[in-house]
Write a protein that holds these residues in place. Sequence first.
Motif, PDB file in Angstrom:
ATOM      1  N   VAL A 109       0.849  -1.209   0.000  1.00  0.00           N
ATOM      2  CA  VAL A 109       0.000   0.000   0.000  1.00  0.00           C
ATOM      3  C   VAL A 109       0.880   1.253   0.000  1.00  0.00           C
ATOM      4  CG1 VAL A 109      -1.675   1.347   1.342  1.00  0.00           C
ATOM      5  CG2 VAL A 109      -1.988  -1.102   1.087  1.00  0.00           C
ATOM      6  N   TRP A 110       1.908   1.263   0.837  1.00  0.00           N
ATOM      7  CA  TRP A 110       2.795   2.434   0.902  1.00  0.00           C
ATOM      8  C   TRP A 110       3.600   2.592  -0.382  1.00  0.00           C
ATOM      9  CZ3 TRP A 110       1.959   6.325   3.853  1.00  0.00           C
ATOM     10  CH2 TRP A 110       1.305   6.141   5.057  1.00  0.00           C
ATOM     11  N   LEU A 124       2.642   1.622  -3.410  1.00  0.00           N
ATOM     12  CA  LEU A 124       1.741   2.136  -4.463  1.00  0.00           C
ATOM     13  C   LEU A 124       1.426   3.622  -4.237  1.00  0.00           C
ATOM     14  CD1 LEU A 124      -0.786  -0.836  -4.794  1.00  0.00           C
ATOM     15  CD2 LEU A 124       1.226  -0.374  -6.180  1.00  0.00           C
ATOM     16  N   THR A 125       1.224   3.981  -2.964  1.00  0.00           N
ATOM     17  CA  THR A 125       0.957   5.387  -2.645  1.00  0.00           C
ATOM     18  C   THR A 125       2.152   6.255  -3.055  1.00  0.00           C
ATOM     19  OG1 THR A 125      -0.337   4.606  -0.785  1.00  0.00           O
ATOM     20  CG2 THR A 125       0.188   6.944  -0.797  1.00  0.00           C
ATOM     21  N   ILE A 151       2.177   6.762  -6.829  1.00  0.00           N
ATOM     22  CA  ILE A 151       1.199   7.778  -7.268  1.00  0.00           C
ATOM     23  C   ILE A 151       1.712   9.173  -6.883  1.00  0.00           C
ATOM     24  CG2 ILE A 151      -1.187   8.614  -7.020  1.00  0.00           C
ATOM     25  CD1 ILE A 151      -1.950   5.648  -6.445  1.00  0.00           C
ATOM     26  N   GLY A 152       2.280   9.262  -5.675  1.00  0.00           N
ATOM     27  CA  GLY A 152       2.863  10.540  -5.227  1.00  0.00           C
ATOM     28  C   GLY A 152       3.982  10.975  -6.157  1.00  0.00           C
ATOM     29  N   ILE A 190       2.493  12.487  -9.249  1.00  0.00           N
ATOM     30  CA  ILE A 190       2.011  13.854  -8.983  1.00  0.00           C
ATOM     31  C   ILE A 190       3.189  14.827  -8.946  1.00  0.00           C
ATOM     32  CG2 ILE A 190       0.890  15.316  -7.231  1.00  0.00           C
ATOM     33  CD1 ILE A 190      -0.856  12.862  -6.511  1.00  0.00           C
ATOM     34  N   GLU A 226      -5.525  18.888 -15.843  1.00  0.00           N
ATOM     35  CA  GLU A 226      -4.622  19.503 -14.863  1.00  0.00           C
ATOM     36  C   GLU A 226      -3.423  18.584 -14.681  1.00  0.00           C
ATOM     37  OE1 GLU A 226      -6.292  20.706 -11.135  1.00  0.00           O
ATOM     38  OE2 GLU A 226      -8.014  21.585 -12.141  1.00  0.00           O
ATOM     39  N   ILE A 246      -1.390  17.939 -12.279  1.00  0.00           N
ATOM     40  CA  ILE A 246      -1.314  17.150 -11.033  1.00  0.00           C
ATOM     41  C   ILE A 246      -2.241  15.926 -11.114  1.00  0.00           C
ATOM     42  CG2 ILE A 246      -1.943  17.226  -8.582  1.00  0.00           C
ATOM     43  CD1 ILE A 246      -0.684  20.005  -8.483  1.00  0.00           C
ATOM     44  N   LEU A 247      -3.432  16.127 -11.645  1.00  0.00           N
ATOM     45  CA  LEU A 247      -4.367  15.008 -11.769  1.00  0.00           C
ATOM     46  C   LEU A 247      -3.865  14.005 -12.805  1.00  0.00           C
ATOM     47  CD1 LEU A 247      -7.879  16.736 -11.588  1.00  0.00           C
ATOM     48  CD2 LEU A 247      -6.428  15.927  -9.761  1.00  0.00           C
ATOM     49  N   SER A 260      -1.293  11.857 -11.264  1.00  0.00           N
ATOM     50  CA  SER A 260      -1.802  10.766 -10.417  1.00  0.00           C
ATOM     51  C   SER A 260      -2.282   9.599 -11.276  1.00  0.00           C
ATOM     52  CB  SER A 260      -2.905  11.269  -9.488  1.00  0.00           C
ATOM     53  OG  SER A 260      -4.121  11.359 -10.164  1.00  0.00           O
ATOM     54  N   GLN A 294      -0.868   5.832 -11.221  1.00  0.00           N
ATOM     55  CA  GLN A 294      -1.716   4.632 -11.104  1.00  0.00           C
ATOM     56  C   GLN A 294      -1.365   3.600 -12.161  1.00  0.00           C
ATOM     57  OE1 GLN A 294      -5.865   5.904 -11.254  1.00  0.00           O
ATOM     58  NE2 GLN A 294      -5.307   7.639  -9.990  1.00  0.00           N
ATOM     59  N   CYS A 344       1.610   1.833 -11.081  1.00  0.00           N
ATOM     60  CA  CYS A 344       1.207   0.886 -10.017  1.00  0.00           C
ATOM     61  C   CYS A 344       0.686  -0.410 -10.638  1.00  0.00           C
ATOM     62  CB  CYS A 344       0.092   1.478  -9.170  1.00  0.00           C
ATOM     63  SG  CYS A 344       0.618   2.767  -8.077  1.00  0.00           S
ATOM     64  N   ARG A 345      -0.171  -0.273 -11.648  1.00  0.00           N
ATOM     65  CA  ARG A 345      -0.762  -1.472 -12.269  1.00  0.00           C
ATOM     66  C   ARG A 345       0.309  -2.309 -12.940  1.00  0.00           C
ATOM     67  NH1 ARG A 345      -4.439   2.566 -13.866  1.00  0.00           N
ATOM     68  NH2 ARG A 345      -6.039   2.632 -12.278  1.00  0.00           N
TER      69      ARG A 345
END
Lengths: 257, 269
Positions: free
Chosen positions: A14-15, A17-18, A21-22, A25, A214, A216-217, A220, A224, A227-228
């Motif tokens: 979880v960390w 993947l977070t 994503i961070g 961004i 945007e 930043i979006l 993210s 993701q 991550c996949r």
Amino acid sequence: MEHANWSTIYPWLVWFLTALIGLGILLASLGMPLHIRRLPAIDAIEEAVGRATEMGRPMLFVPGLAGVDVPTFQAIAIAGHIARLAARYRSRILLPVTDTVILTMAEQVLREAYAEGGAPEAFHPEDIRYLSGEQFAFASGVVGLMNRERVAANFFFGNFAAESLILAETGQALGAIQIAGTPSTLQIPFFIAACDFTVIGEEYYAVTAYLTREPILLGSVWGQDICRISLAALILAVTLSHKLLQKSPTVLKFLGL
Amino acid sequence: MLTPLQDATVNLALVAGAIVVSLMVLVVLHASPPYIRRWVIVVVTFLAGLYVPLEFFIPRHNFLTVWRDPIGDLVRVLAGFTIGLGILNLLIVHGRHLLQRTTNFPFSLAFFVGFLSMTVVEFLHRYKPDLWAKKAGADQLPFWTAAHKVLFEGMLLPLTSTVFSLLAFFIVSAAYRAFRIRTLEAGLLMAAAIVVMLANVPVGTWLTSWLPTEGWLKWLRFENAALWLTTQINTPTMRSILFGAAVGGLGAALRIWLSLERSFAAGSQ
């Protein structure tokens, strides 16, 4: 509620993947150019708003059946973007909800969206309606609203259950242009059968990035995707080395196998 | 932590104090300029979003765990405030229809009749089931309990079941549209649907019962073909969609937590 078991891979994952994503961004905010593939369902939103305006009829946005959760938050964010478009044409959006917390949130988001779109006077607070917290009472309320107001466009975004087909088929019978999006895998087939456009799976969470572009979006969304790819690589590696892993019970336990 | 007090007077004073403080906070927030409200939302969202994962990821019972129940109560109280707003919304919308005698006013009248009768009956059923009525005998239901059963079990539940049963007809019309063979994908969908449907009715399994149960030909039996389609094609596809959506949910949660979604930053103005 249990606490994280750090002797397994899950909290680490979880960390990790977070962090990915961070990273996305961060890179996007530093100016990394990003591209997002075309989503025809989202391109059709403007067409649906335009059609409703031409017909002089309102639009309906249903943010699902759930209360305060991530898909509903995402749905309200999408409603905000549609409201900005609707404000340009001075069109009405009816937004029925099942949860009173969502009612206040939706009202605030749409009020600001209409103001941003340059038409605060086109926002009518009574168009955001609390119908019922009960699933089928809500469904019959929405069906009644669709029929009485003769809506020209329907947007179904959020978590839905059995009522999804009741809503989408009624809209289909009315001849409304329908765009749906849900992360709920059980409702995707119903929406595909009854709606003109459907956003599925991870596309649902990319809608706001696609609409606003945007950085930043978009970052993210890029994170993701990484991550996949990482998770798919992990699954593949564990599958291919399963024989080897059998010899190491500690690693197997760590992987939760 | 924060256990209820035994003294009713102190309890009442605390409740009254909490209501006064809540109202003061609401008034201050309402009167403050948008950028202040924006920062309040951003900070509260960040702190609330930080608490839950921290409490979970710090192993075992930790210094944050003691706050779990009070925070849960706080969230429930905040949600309770909004129920009043929901009822107010319904009353305003339907009251306006009724006062202005719009074409839809009979629906609003039905709402008021339903809303008031349900509220009164449920309240009396809970607290005074024999009020204004003859005392119920040993084998009889109190008047307001009987009224509650008529309204809830005799009206609400059948109405709910009726709306649910409409689904059966809607599935047929949706299936008809989905199965019209116009493209290769629609053709494949139709073929798969026929196999799965036939495998789930006795006549379907009978049709291919003459095929052997062993060897490669067994896969042509409807029940085996349907099992293969559902477990080897449908399940992995559904799981992959779920897999993608779960990661997307994580990203969306992160954006909401950090107030990166413009719609929720409440300061787009």
